[in-house]
Enzyme design. Structure first.
Site, PDB file in Angstrom:
ATOM      1  N   ARG A 124      65.800 -10.274  11.428  1.00  0.00           N
ATOM      2  CA  ARG A 124      64.424  -9.420  11.743  1.00  0.00           C
ATOM      3  C   ARG A 124      64.349  -8.243  10.532  1.00  0.00           C
ATOM      4  O   ARG A 124      63.175  -8.320   9.778  1.00  0.00           O
ATOM      5  CB  ARG A 124      64.651  -8.719  12.999  1.00  0.00           C
ATOM      6  CG  ARG A 124      64.844  -9.467  14.313  1.00  0.00           C
ATOM      7  CD  ARG A 124      65.614  -8.566  15.119  1.00  0.00           C
ATOM      8  NE  ARG A 124      66.930  -8.445  14.954  1.00  0.00           N
ATOM      9  CZ  ARG A 124      67.765  -7.905  15.761  1.00  0.00           C
ATOM     10  NH1 ARG A 124      67.372  -7.192  16.984  1.00  0.00           N
ATOM     11  NH2 ARG A 124      69.267  -7.840  15.429  1.00  0.00           N
ATOM     12  N   ARG A 135      50.824 -25.829  17.747  1.00  0.00           N
ATOM     13  CA  ARG A 135      49.590 -25.855  18.704  1.00  0.00           C
ATOM     14  C   ARG A 135      48.386 -26.360  17.931  1.00  0.00           C
ATOM     15  O   ARG A 135      47.357 -26.927  18.447  1.00  0.00           O
ATOM     16  CB  ARG A 135      49.411 -24.616  19.243  1.00  0.00           C
ATOM     17  CG  ARG A 135      50.496 -23.914  20.047  1.00  0.00           C
ATOM     18  CD  ARG A 135      50.403 -22.477  20.590  1.00  0.00           C
ATOM     19  NE  ARG A 135      49.355 -22.508  21.617  1.00  0.00           N
ATOM     20  CZ  ARG A 135      48.472 -21.421  21.765  1.00  0.00           C
ATOM     21  NH1 ARG A 135      48.721 -20.605  20.976  1.00  0.00           N
ATOM     22  NH2 ARG A 135      47.537 -21.455  22.748  1.00  0.00           N
ATOM     23  N   ARG A 227      74.860 -16.594   6.656  1.00  0.00           N
ATOM     24  CA  ARG A 227      74.517 -18.153   7.030  1.00  0.00           C
ATOM     25  C   ARG A 227      75.157 -19.167   5.844  1.00  0.00           C
ATOM     26  O   ARG A 227      75.292 -20.384   6.164  1.00  0.00           O
ATOM     27  CB  ARG A 227      73.020 -18.447   6.655  1.00  0.00           C
ATOM     28  CG  ARG A 227      72.202 -17.733   7.949  1.00  0.00           C
ATOM     29  CD  ARG A 227      72.756 -18.080   9.208  1.00  0.00           C
ATOM     30  NE  ARG A 227      71.793 -17.142  10.364  1.00  0.00           N
ATOM     31  CZ  ARG A 227      71.896 -17.436  11.716  1.00  0.00           C
ATOM     32  NH1 ARG A 227      72.877 -18.552  12.127  1.00  0.00           N
ATOM     33  NH2 ARG A 227      71.338 -16.664  12.608  1.00  0.00           N
TER      34      ARG A 227
HETATM   35  C1  LIG Z   1      77.746 -18.469  12.943  1.00  0.00           C
HETATM   36  C2  LIG Z   1      76.673 -17.942  14.078  1.00  0.00           C
HETATM   37  C3  LIG Z   1      76.569 -17.907  15.287  1.00  0.00           C
HETATM   38  C4  LIG Z   1      75.547 -17.498  15.891  1.00  0.00           C
HETATM   39  N1  LIG Z   1      75.631 -17.664  17.300  1.00  0.00           N
HETATM   40  C5  LIG Z   1      74.621 -17.145  17.837  1.00  0.00           C
HETATM   41  C6  LIG Z   1      74.617 -17.286  19.556  1.00  0.00           C
HETATM   42  O1  LIG Z   1      75.409 -18.191  20.015  1.00  0.00           O
HETATM   43  N2  LIG Z   1      73.682 -16.669  20.218  1.00  0.00           N
HETATM   44  C7  LIG Z   1      72.816 -15.886  19.747  1.00  0.00           C
HETATM   45  O2  LIG Z   1      71.951 -15.480  20.312  1.00  0.00           O
HETATM   46  N3  LIG Z   1      72.648 -15.659  18.416  1.00  0.00           N
HETATM   47  C8  LIG Z   1      73.831 -16.183  17.615  1.00  0.00           C
HETATM   48  N4  LIG Z   1      73.722 -15.977  16.088  1.00  0.00           N
HETATM   49  C9  LIG Z   1      72.604 -14.952  15.771  1.00  0.00           C
HETATM   50  C10 LIG Z   1      73.214 -13.656  15.410  1.00  0.00           C
HETATM   51  O3  LIG Z   1      73.639 -13.027  16.545  1.00  0.00           O
HETATM   52  C11 LIG Z   1      72.201 -12.995  14.866  1.00  0.00           C
HETATM   53  O4  LIG Z   1      70.802 -12.666  15.794  1.00  0.00           O
HETATM   54  C12 LIG Z   1      71.517 -13.477  13.517  1.00  0.00           C
HETATM   55  O5  LIG Z   1      72.662 -13.669  12.485  1.00  0.00           O
HETATM   56  C13 LIG Z   1      70.587 -12.182  12.724  1.00  0.00           C
HETATM   57  O6  LIG Z   1      71.700 -11.383  12.310  1.00  0.00           O
HETATM   58  P1  LIG Z   1      71.451  -9.809  12.577  1.00  0.00           P
HETATM   59  O7  LIG Z   1      70.817  -9.384  13.695  1.00  0.00           O
HETATM   60  O8  LIG Z   1      72.460  -9.092  11.922  1.00  0.00           O
HETATM   61  O9  LIG Z   1      70.252  -9.682  11.291  1.00  0.00           O
HETATM   62  P2  LIG Z   1      68.791  -8.706  11.431  1.00  0.00           P
HETATM   63  O10 LIG Z   1      68.026  -8.978  12.638  1.00  0.00           O
HETATM   64  O11 LIG Z   1      68.224  -9.164  10.269  1.00  0.00           O
HETATM   65  O12 LIG Z   1      69.569  -7.347  11.475  1.00  0.00           O
HETATM   66  C14 LIG Z   1      70.158  -6.852   9.969  1.00  0.00           C
HETATM   67  C15 LIG Z   1      71.058  -5.807  10.573  1.00  0.00           C
HETATM   68  O13 LIG Z   1      70.027  -4.513  10.681  1.00  0.00           O
HETATM   69  C16 LIG Z   1      70.557  -4.163  11.854  1.00  0.00           C
HETATM   70  N5  LIG Z   1      69.628  -3.913  13.146  1.00  0.00           N
HETATM   71  C17 LIG Z   1      68.662  -4.941  13.295  1.00  0.00           C
HETATM   72  N6  LIG Z   1      68.015  -4.803  14.320  1.00  0.00           N
HETATM   73  C18 LIG Z   1      68.822  -3.710  14.924  1.00  0.00           C
HETATM   74  C19 LIG Z   1      68.493  -3.177  16.308  1.00  0.00           C
HETATM   75  N7  LIG Z   1      67.557  -3.381  16.957  1.00  0.00           N
HETATM   76  N8  LIG Z   1      69.344  -2.079  16.326  1.00  0.00           N
HETATM   77  C20 LIG Z   1      70.257  -1.697  15.834  1.00  0.00           C
HETATM   78  N9  LIG Z   1      70.774  -2.251  14.568  1.00  0.00           N
HETATM   79  C21 LIG Z   1      69.860  -3.382  14.109  1.00  0.00           C
HETATM   80  C22 LIG Z   1      71.934  -4.396  12.271  1.00  0.00           C
HETATM   81  O14 LIG Z   1      72.977  -3.657  11.316  1.00  0.00           O
HETATM   82  C23 LIG Z   1      71.736  -5.819  11.687  1.00  0.00           C
HETATM   83  O15 LIG Z   1      73.122  -6.444  11.276  1.00  0.00           O
HETATM   84  C24 LIG Z   1      74.715 -16.471  15.349  1.00  0.00           C
HETATM   85  C25 LIG Z   1      74.973 -16.199  13.875  1.00  0.00           C
HETATM   86  C26 LIG Z   1      75.712 -16.932  13.172  1.00  0.00           C
HETATM   87  C27 LIG Z   1      75.715 -16.485  11.537  1.00  0.00           C
END
Ligand SMILES: Cc1cc2nc3c(=O)[nH]c(=O)nc-3n(C[C@H](O)[C@H](O)[C@H](O)COP(=O)(O)OP(=O)(O)OC[C@H]3O[C@@H](n4cnc5c(N)ncnc54)[C@H](O)[C@@H]3O)c2cc1C
Length: 277
Positions: A124, A135, A227
């Site tokens: 995000r 769609r 990733r």
């Molecule tokens: C190997 C692997 C397995 C996974 N398995 C699953 C799974 O089984 N189920 C599942 O649902 N997802 C899964 N994911 C997805 C993972 O949980 C994350 O949604 C995805 O990798 C995006 O990461 P992020 O939220 O850190 O990134 P971004 O959304 O880009 O956020 C970047 C950083 O900004 C900060 N941040 C962003 N939004 C907020 C917020 N609202 N509050 C506080 N801090 C914030 C955090 O520090 C975050 O790390 C997996 C990911 C990987 C790499």
């Protein structure tokens, strides 16, 4: 594993009309935009504040990040030795990642699966997306992404192709019947949308899609760390490694710290000592 002909509910191959399936095996990545600097405006700012500073990098992204970093302390007057490379390395070491958000690249990813984009759009912070609409766009052109582990096994490949062909045909038939169902809808675009949005419910994760992605250097780094990892799915790992290779060419001072290491399955993972800056 039983063949598809043995399954009682499966149609016989004769019932399945031959469908030409176009199969993708790995993502295609287009770097479609990078930044340029407004030299006049940057120079105007420096002159009006009494600075005669020039960075030693020609890369706009690297200069922008350095400019933003130097602005924080107005440290344009007596730069430390080492130039842009040393300055940005210090930013990475210090974890002063917010200045990396000023460097932005836009990519087009093609030949990727819906499974991949579902994972991609979970990123995000610092990302913008525009994705092919199921769609509005007809999916009756059969384009799918096949995992390599399936493709290289003849039995699994056969099962995969037959499954995709059947599912694809179900989509085409549903779309056709739904169009008929909505025949009284006078707006042709709406009529097609109503049909496709319901018919797409049978399309699989393997369906090929295209997505336009813009993100800043900090966000790309986080994406690469999550990733281009051995724990990530193979397809998105390949994509992350392709993005990294391009960004390392684009801005070595911002992405040069990553080292690519071969994994047993023939793909790579990216390692850095500066994680999540
Ligand atoms: C190997 C692997 C397995 C996974 N398995 C699953 C799974 O089984 N189920 C599942 O649902 N997802 C899964 N994911 C997805 C993972 O949980 C994350 O949604 C995805 O990798 C995006 O990461 P992020 O939220 O850190 O990134 P971004 O959304 O880009 O956020 C970047 C950083 O900004 C900060 N941040 C962003 N939004 C907020 C917020 N609202 N509050 C506080 N801090 C914030 C955090 O520090 C975050 O790390 C997996 C990911 C990987 C790499």
């Amino acid at each position: 594993m039983g063949s598809i002909q043995e399954a009682p509910e499966a149609p016989s191959p004769a019932d399945i009309q031959p469908t030409e399936i176009r199969i993708f095996y790995e993502p295609t990545v287009y770097l479609v935009a990078r930044q340029t600097i407004s030299e006049e405006e940057l120079e105007r700012f420096l002159t009006e504040h009494g600075f005669n500073w020039q960075s030693d990098t020609e890369v706009a992204a690297e200069r922008l990040v350095e400019t933003a970093g130097r602005l924080c302390y107005m440290s344009f007057a007596r730069p430390r030795p080492g130039g842009n490379a040393a300055y940005l390395r210090h930013i990475l070491e210090a974890g002063h990642g917010s200045v990396l958000e000023h460097a932005v690249w836009s990519f087009l990813f093609v030949g990727v699966s819906r499974a991949l984009t579902h994972e991609l759009v979970r990123h995000r912070a610092g990302f913008g997306y525009s994705q092919l609409s199921q769609r509005y766009v007809d999916e009756s052109v059969a384009e799918y992404v096949e995992p390599k582990v399936i493709a290289e096994d003849p039995e699994l490949h056969q099962l995969w192709v037959e499954t995709i062909a059947r599912t694809h045909q179900a989509y085409v038939q549903l779309a056709r019947k739904l169009l008929e169902k909505f025949r009284d809808e006078p707006d042709g675009t709406l009529r097609r949308k109503l049909a496709r949005q319901a018919a797409r419910s049978v399309l699989p994760n393997a369906t090929e899609t295209k997505i336009f992605v813009t993100a800043n250097a900090r966000a790309w780094r986080h994406f690469i760390e999550m990733r281009a990892s051995r724990w990530a799915d193979v397809e998105i790992r390949q994509l992350a490694v392709k993005v990294l290779r391009i960004l390392q060419q684009e801005a070595p001072h911002l992405f040069g710290d990553y080292e690519l290491r071969a994994l047993p399955d023939g793909t790579y993972e990216a390692i850095t000592m500066y994680r999540k800056v």
